[in-house]
Design an enzyme around this catalytic site. Structure first.
Site, PDB file in Angstrom:
ATOM      1  N   TYR A  55      51.590  27.091  66.699  1.00 43.48           N
ATOM      2  CA  TYR A  55      51.165  25.980  65.602  1.00 43.48           C
ATOM      3  C   TYR A  55      52.081  25.890  64.669  1.00 43.48           C
ATOM      4  CZ  TYR A  55      50.112  30.184  63.279  1.00 43.48           C
ATOM      5  OH  TYR A  55      50.116  31.422  62.517  1.00 43.48           O
ATOM      6  N   ASN A 110      57.776  30.462  85.139  1.00 44.92           N
ATOM      7  CA  ASN A 110      58.742  31.067  84.017  1.00 44.92           C
ATOM      8  C   ASN A 110      60.198  30.606  84.526  1.00 44.92           C
ATOM      9  OD1 ASN A 110      59.116  32.564  81.759  1.00 44.92           O
ATOM     10  ND2 ASN A 110      60.371  33.767  82.935  1.00 44.92           N
ATOM     11  N   ARG A 111      61.088  30.318  83.500  1.00 43.89           N
ATOM     12  CA  ARG A 111      62.564  30.003  83.571  1.00 43.89           C
ATOM     13  C   ARG A 111      62.908  30.911  84.643  1.00 43.89           C
ATOM     14  NH1 ARG A 111      65.345  26.486  79.728  1.00 43.89           N
ATOM     15  NH2 ARG A 111      64.030  26.084  78.029  1.00 43.89           N
ATOM     16  N   THR A 112      62.736  32.257  84.472  1.00 46.31           N
ATOM     17  CA  THR A 112      63.132  33.340  85.401  1.00 46.31           C
ATOM     18  C   THR A 112      61.984  33.487  86.377  1.00 46.31           C
ATOM     19  OG1 THR A 112      64.517  34.100  83.948  1.00 46.31           O
ATOM     20  CG2 THR A 112      64.002  35.664  85.630  1.00 46.31           C
ATOM     21  N   SER A 159      47.068  35.758  58.202  1.00 47.83           N
ATOM     22  CA  SER A 159      45.991  36.939  58.298  1.00 47.83           C
ATOM     23  C   SER A 159      45.257  37.533  57.171  1.00 47.83           C
ATOM     24  CB  SER A 159      46.742  38.166  59.219  1.00 47.83           C
ATOM     25  OG  SER A 159      46.873  37.555  60.413  1.00 47.83           O
ATOM     26  N   GLY A 166      47.719  26.522  68.846  1.00 45.85           N
ATOM     27  CA  GLY A 166      47.219  27.639  68.853  1.00 45.85           C
ATOM     28  C   GLY A 166      46.569  28.313  67.885  1.00 45.85           C
ATOM     29  N   MET A 199      50.265  27.809  72.489  1.00 46.08           N
ATOM     30  CA  MET A 199      49.989  28.964  71.647  1.00 46.08           C
ATOM     31  C   MET A 199      50.721  28.942  70.250  1.00 46.08           C
ATOM     32  SD  MET A 199      49.790  32.316  74.101  1.00 46.08           S
ATOM     33  CE  MET A 199      49.005  32.426  75.857  1.00 46.08           C
ATOM     34  N   ALA A 236      53.289  37.259  75.307  1.00 44.12           N
ATOM     35  CA  ALA A 236      52.237  36.587  74.977  1.00 44.12           C
ATOM     36  C   ALA A 236      51.329  35.985  76.198  1.00 44.12           C
ATOM     37  CB  ALA A 236      52.830  35.138  74.310  1.00 44.12           C
ATOM     38  N   LYS A 279      54.810  44.451  68.616  1.00 43.22           N
ATOM     39  CA  LYS A 279      53.666  44.781  69.494  1.00 43.22           C
ATOM     40  C   LYS A 279      54.157  46.095  70.484  1.00 43.22           C
ATOM     41  CE  LYS A 279      51.474  40.264  68.833  1.00 43.22           C
ATOM     42  NZ  LYS A 279      51.075  39.014  69.601  1.00 43.22           N
TER      43      LYS A 279
END
Length: 272
Positions: free
Chosen positions: A216, A151-153, A17, A238, A214, A131, A66
């Site tokens: 990289y 999703n796994r769950t 960034s 990503g 997503m 994400a 986040k």
């Protein structure tokens, strides 16, 4: 006077960034300083508020902060509210913290750049974490045909599909019962970073399926390796999403949109 910005994370030493925003500033003739700040995991709020007292104008936030950043905001964009997380903070002269989430915009812009228009596309989103959640609304707003979340769950995927039900054609499917080909498959999980891969059936990949991870890195991601091995038409990492979300953050702060493509080739060269 130089305006202060930063990215907060832990770890953060690997962050691209500062370079990206430095290049955007040169490109658009903006006088800014942008640094990477590694906050102790249990001291994010105090570290951020110290930065604000130095006269800072804004900040980016990455893992694992986040959700904490979201909780500190006085105002949130609609995208940020639905995402439940923010990656872009703006600090007003009256001491308010305004939160936004530019991850989804960065993803959609890169998908369109790499794969063309998304109109009527059937898209599979693998993963139901932060994400994924941050990208669902921008995907639904880009005129896709249908978004399927797995999703796994299964319950987590179902919760996301319910949350965004009013915004477009979105549903959840059990990862074990998927048997249709998709136009685009997006991996939002970070499992590949630890050498794992979600147990996806090969039936989701057809000869025209395009895959996007997503994540990289210097080398091809595990998800993209798998996608290529089962016959995907095209695979992308990503990196473009990273640069795209940064460009959107920069435009929120500075009122001018930089051109992300101008620095993409340089970053790809640096990574290789």
């Amino acid at each position: 006077m130089t305006d202060l910005y930063a990215v907060f994370g832990n770890p953060i030493v690997q962050s691209k960034s500062p370079y990206i925003h430095g290049e955007f500033a040169k490109q658009t003739s903006q006088d800014i300083s942008y640094q990477a700040i590694e906050s102790p995991v249990d001291q994010f709020e105090s570290t951020l508020r110290t930065f604000i007292t130095q006269g800072a104008k804004g900040a980016n936030v990455t893992a694992p902060f986040k959700e904490q950043a979201y909780a500190l905001c006085d105002e949130l964009s609609e995208l940020a509210k639905l995402a439940g997380a923010v990656n872009t903070l703006s600090f007003t002269s009256k001491g308010k913290i305004i939160g936004d989430n530019t991850d989804g915009v960065g993803l959609v812009n890169d998908l369109q750049m790499q794969f063309g228009a998304l109109d009527s596309k059937r898209i599979l989103l693998v993963g139901a974490g932060g994400a994924a959640r941050g990208c669902i609304l921008p995907l639904l707003q880009s005129h896709i045909g249908k978004l399927v979340i797995c999703n796994r769950t299964y319950n987590k995927a179902q919760q996301l599909a319910t949350l965004f039900h009013d915004y477009g054609h979105v549903c959840a499917e059990d990862i074990n019962t998927l048997n249709d080909e998709f136009d685009i498959v997006i991996n939002s999980t970070s499992a590949g970073l630890s050498g794992e891969l979600a147990p996806l059936p090969e039936a989701i990949i057809g000869p025209n399926t395009m895959c996007y991870d997503m994540s990289y890195g210097k080398n091809i991601t595990i998800f993209n390796q798998w996608a290529q091995s089962v016959g995907a038409k095209h695979t992308v990492n990503g990196l473009g999403m990273l640069v795209g979300q940064a460009a959107k953050s920069f435009s929120i702060w500075r009122g001018v949109m930089p051109d992300p493509q101008m620095i993409m080739s340089t970053i790809r060269q640096q990574m290789s």
